[in-house]
Design an enzyme around this catalytic site. Structure first.
Site, PDB file in Angstrom:
ATOM      1  N   LYS A  22       0.829  -1.215   0.000  1.00 41.20           N
ATOM      2  CA  LYS A  22       0.000   0.000   0.000  1.00 41.20           C
ATOM      3  C   LYS A  22       0.863   1.264   0.000  1.00 41.20           C
ATOM      4  O   LYS A  22       0.657   2.169  -0.809  1.00 41.20           O
ATOM      5  CB  LYS A  22      -0.893  -0.006   1.253  1.00 41.20           C
ATOM      6  CG  LYS A  22      -1.517   1.339   1.566  1.00 41.20           C
ATOM      7  CD  LYS A  22      -2.400   1.298   2.798  1.00 41.20           C
ATOM      8  CE  LYS A  22      -1.712   1.522   4.125  1.00 41.20           C
ATOM      9  NZ  LYS A  22      -1.422   2.909   4.482  1.00 41.20           N
ATOM     10  N   ASN A  23       1.829   1.320   0.929  1.00 45.31           N
ATOM     11  CA  ASN A  23       2.583   2.567   1.087  1.00 45.31           C
ATOM     12  C   ASN A  23       3.618   2.797  -0.014  1.00 45.31           C
ATOM     13  O   ASN A  23       4.252   3.850  -0.069  1.00 45.31           O
ATOM     14  CB  ASN A  23       3.217   2.636   2.469  1.00 45.31           C
ATOM     15  CG  ASN A  23       2.165   2.813   3.555  1.00 45.31           C
ATOM     16  OD1 ASN A  23       1.009   3.119   3.249  1.00 45.31           O
ATOM     17  ND2 ASN A  23       2.547   2.618   4.805  1.00 45.31           N
ATOM     18  N   ARG A  92      -5.009  10.360   4.793  1.00 43.40           N
ATOM     19  CA  ARG A  92      -4.007  11.431   4.882  1.00 43.40           C
ATOM     20  C   ARG A  92      -3.018  11.383   3.730  1.00 43.40           C
ATOM     21  O   ARG A  92      -2.481  12.408   3.334  1.00 43.40           O
ATOM     22  CB  ARG A  92      -3.228  11.323   6.182  1.00 43.40           C
ATOM     23  CG  ARG A  92      -4.055  11.238   7.398  1.00 43.40           C
ATOM     24  CD  ARG A  92      -3.171  11.048   8.590  1.00 43.40           C
ATOM     25  NE  ARG A  92      -2.259  12.168   8.719  1.00 43.40           N
ATOM     26  CZ  ARG A  92      -2.575  13.327   9.258  1.00 43.40           C
ATOM     27  NH1 ARG A  92      -3.761  13.520   9.759  1.00 43.40           N
ATOM     28  NH2 ARG A  92      -1.695  14.303   9.324  1.00 43.40           N
ATOM     29  N   CYS A 116      -5.877  12.759  13.666  1.00 40.99           N
ATOM     30  CA  CYS A 116      -5.744  11.374  13.233  1.00 40.99           C
ATOM     31  C   CYS A 116      -5.735  10.493  14.477  1.00 40.99           C
ATOM     32  O   CYS A 116      -5.305  10.935  15.539  1.00 40.99           O
ATOM     33  CB  CYS A 116      -4.440  11.237  12.462  1.00 40.99           C
ATOM     34  SG  CYS A 116      -3.992   9.559  12.078  1.00 40.99           S
ATOM     35  N   ARG A 121       0.179  14.272  13.568  1.00 48.03           N
ATOM     36  CA  ARG A 121       0.604  14.128  12.174  1.00 48.03           C
ATOM     37  C   ARG A 121       0.469  15.410  11.340  1.00 48.03           C
ATOM     38  O   ARG A 121      -0.269  15.443  10.363  1.00 48.03           O
ATOM     39  CB  ARG A 121      -0.151  12.973  11.514  1.00 48.03           C
ATOM     40  CG  ARG A 121       0.036  11.669  12.236  1.00 48.03           C
ATOM     41  CD  ARG A 121      -0.646  10.535  11.553  1.00 48.03           C
ATOM     42  NE  ARG A 121       0.069  10.060  10.390  1.00 48.03           N
ATOM     43  CZ  ARG A 121      -0.363   9.089   9.587  1.00 48.03           C
ATOM     44  NH1 ARG A 121      -1.513   8.527   9.814  1.00 48.03           N
ATOM     45  NH2 ARG A 121       0.348   8.702   8.558  1.00 48.03           N
ATOM     46  N   ASP A 304       4.591   0.650  12.115  1.00 50.64           N
ATOM     47  CA  ASP A 304       3.460  -0.078  11.515  1.00 50.64           C
ATOM     48  C   ASP A 304       3.419  -1.546  11.922  1.00 50.64           C
ATOM     49  O   ASP A 304       2.481  -2.258  11.552  1.00 50.64           O
ATOM     50  CB  ASP A 304       3.504   0.038   9.976  1.00 50.64           C
ATOM     51  CG  ASP A 304       3.176   1.442   9.507  1.00 50.64           C
ATOM     52  OD1 ASP A 304       2.673   2.236  10.318  1.00 50.64           O
ATOM     53  OD2 ASP A 304       3.424   1.747   8.322  1.00 50.64           O
ATOM     54  N   VAL A 326       7.560   7.004  17.233  1.00 51.66           N
ATOM     55  CA  VAL A 326       7.238   7.706  15.975  1.00 51.66           C
ATOM     56  C   VAL A 326       5.926   8.491  16.088  1.00 51.66           C
ATOM     57  O   VAL A 326       5.857   9.657  15.692  1.00 51.66           O
ATOM     58  CB  VAL A 326       7.194   6.718  14.785  1.00 51.66           C
ATOM     59  CG1 VAL A 326       6.830   7.439  13.487  1.00 51.66           C
ATOM     60  CG2 VAL A 326       8.536   6.007  14.631  1.00 51.66           C
ATOM     61  N   ARG A 396      -8.587  -1.029   4.546  1.00 50.29           N
ATOM     62  CA  ARG A 396      -7.841   0.103   3.965  1.00 50.29           C
ATOM     63  C   ARG A 396      -6.464  -0.340   3.503  1.00 50.29           C
ATOM     64  O   ARG A 396      -5.940   0.206   2.530  1.00 50.29           O
ATOM     65  CB  ARG A 396      -7.654   1.201   5.028  1.00 50.29           C
ATOM     66  CG  ARG A 396      -8.919   1.945   5.339  1.00 50.29           C
ATOM     67  CD  ARG A 396      -8.614   3.131   6.209  1.00 50.29           C
ATOM     68  NE  ARG A 396      -7.601   3.996   5.584  1.00 50.29           N
ATOM     69  CZ  ARG A 396      -7.142   5.107   6.107  1.00 50.29           C
ATOM     70  NH1 ARG A 396      -7.577   5.505   7.274  1.00 50.29           N
ATOM     71  NH2 ARG A 396      -6.241   5.831   5.471  1.00 50.29           N
TER      72      ARG A 396
END
Ligand code: EPU
Length: 417
Positions: A22-23, A92, A116, A121, A304, A326, A396
């Site tokens: 995805k990213n 986002r 968020c 963020r 993640d 993070v 998602r």
């Protein structure tokens, strides 16, 4: 809305492919705004976030053929440079259009993302970078309005390592006049993937994967075909699934060299992980060992994967300290895991997990993407039935995770809430 019902206690065995990342896919869709001909993306995962970016680009006038698998994208017809609030607030990563719009189409009007679930963020570093490249940037009515005739290369230092910030500015600088140097740039494999994609298109980018990236701007880019890399976070999630069920699973399309921190920690916890033929074998231990984990930008342990390793630690023998550095609010899964019997105490950015021999199934609620994945993992190993509501968060970013797990022997179904 759907909820997911998991009957726990089944061992996972078999092989399963890891989907496209995805990213990595999201910035490549945004980068397609930089060229007025057909780009072809392959291995595009079927995800809600991918449908959202496609919707966003389509309403700007971009033509898109296909939804997943092979997807063709052509920005020749761009007539609007706006990313509206209703789309940005649902995803986002929509802010990734900012850099390419200003660089190629000279202007952008992009909604500020707002709050968020996992942290504040802000996107201040994206804006600072664009300003350094010579764009005028104003905030009006909740929108960022940015303009530039032609961006000019500059030296940009990122105060914090930011993945999409680095990607946004790298895309903008690809078409700027002269040299841009990004310092303290993010070095995540998805940043490298974008740099490779842009270089194939004719950009001149060096150093991606390190914290200094040098971009010599070019006048024009050309269309390309590109196969999207496998999702290292999905791979890590599946590894934990095997680890929590004494499983024996082979992952296909899994690149271990991009997952060293995760693999090191999982091995320390007792999982066996090794390359086998065309894939990676993962064997779950009889006894999981407690390990401390601290999330950091790449090559550190990814935020993640924090919720997923926490699920694993719930079943470890001993005490594990999990530190999130993070994002400031990424422990939303803790109270849900506690409902399943987990013994977790949060002190500031530390979660102290005392492992137990078992968890018990319970009704729980998904709060964000990775939190939902961690609840699925907990449910796989729990005694009895776990019902996860708001499972749309999972869709998602995980392509058919429940189907994949069922193929490995899990008992998962979905029902309408
Ligand atoms: N930050 C700022 N100012 C900025 C940008 C970031 O203060 O202008 C801060 C953030 O608030 C955060 C830190 O910097 O505390 C790092 O955030 P980063 O910008 O790197 O995150 P991102 O680019 O918004 C991407 C992934 C996230 C992943 C993070 C960290 C995409 C589309 N998203 O987000 O993925 O958690 O990097 O690795 O690439 C997910 O997939 O579940 C997900 C949230």
């Amino acid at each position: 809305m759907e909820k997911m019902i998991i009957e726990g206690g089944y061992r996972l065995v078999g092989q399963v492919p890891v989907s496209g990342a995805k990213n990595a896919a999201l910035p490549l869709f945004a980068a397609s705004l930089l060229v007025e001909r057909w780009n072809t993306l392959q291995n595009v995962p079927a995800l809600t976030d991918i449908r959202t970016i496609a919707r966003l680009l389509r309403q700007m006038g971009v033509k898109i053929e296909g939804e997943s698998g092979t997807v063709r994208v052509n920005a020749a017809g761009v007539h609007s440079c706006e990313a509206p609030y209703k789309l940005v607030k649902t995803m986002r990563a929509s802010v990734l259009v900012l850099g390419p719009l200003v660089a190629k189409w000279k202007r952008a009007r992009v909604s500020l993302p707002g709050g968020c679930a996992i942290g504040a963020r802000p996107i201040n570093l994206h804006l600072k970078g664009l300003e350094a490249l010579g764009a005028t940037v104003e905030l009006k009515h909740g929108y960022v309005e940015a303009r530039a005739d032609r961006l000019k290369g500059a030296k940009i230092y990122f105060d914090i390592s930011t993945v999409t910030g680095t990607e946004n500015i790298m895309m903008a600088a690809a078409l700027a006049e002269g040299r841009t140097v990004l310092e303290n740039a993010a070095s995540e494999p998805e940043v490298v993937e974008l740099a490779n994609f842009l270089n194939k298109m004719g950009a001149k980018i060096q150093g991606a994967g390190s914290d200094v990236i040098i971009i010599d701007g070019v006048k024009e880019l050309k269309p390309v075909e590109h196969i999207i890399m496998g999702d290292r976070i999905e791979a890590g999630t599946l590894m934990v699934a095997a680890g929590m069920t004494q499983g024996n699973v082979k992952l296909l399309n899994c690149n271990l060299s991009q997952m060293e921190a995760v693999v090191a920690k999982l091995r320390e916890a007792g999982l066996e992980i090794y390359p086998e033929g065309d894939g990676v074998k993962v064997i779950g231990p009889a006894n999981i060992k407690a390990v401390d984990v601290k999330t950091l930008p790449y090559p550190g342990f990814p935020t993640d994967m924090q919720a997923q390793i926490m699920a694993l630690m719930c079943l470890a023998s001993g005490l594990a300290v999990i530190t999130e550095t993070v994002f400031e609010n990424r422990f939303m899964h803790v109270s849900e895991m506690r409902r399943m019997g987990a013994d977790i105490r949060v002190e500031g950015s530390n979660a102290i997990v005392r492992g137990l021999p078992s968890l018990t199934g319970a009704p729980v609620m998904a709060t964000d993407l990775r939190a939902s994945a961690s609840l699925v993992l907990a449910g796989l190993a729990a005694e009895g039935t776990t019902e996860i509501s708001r499972i749309y968060h999972l869709d998602r970013g995980y392509e058919k995770l429940d189907e994949k797990l069922c193929k490995l022997g899990a008992k998962i179904s979905r029902v309408k809430e």
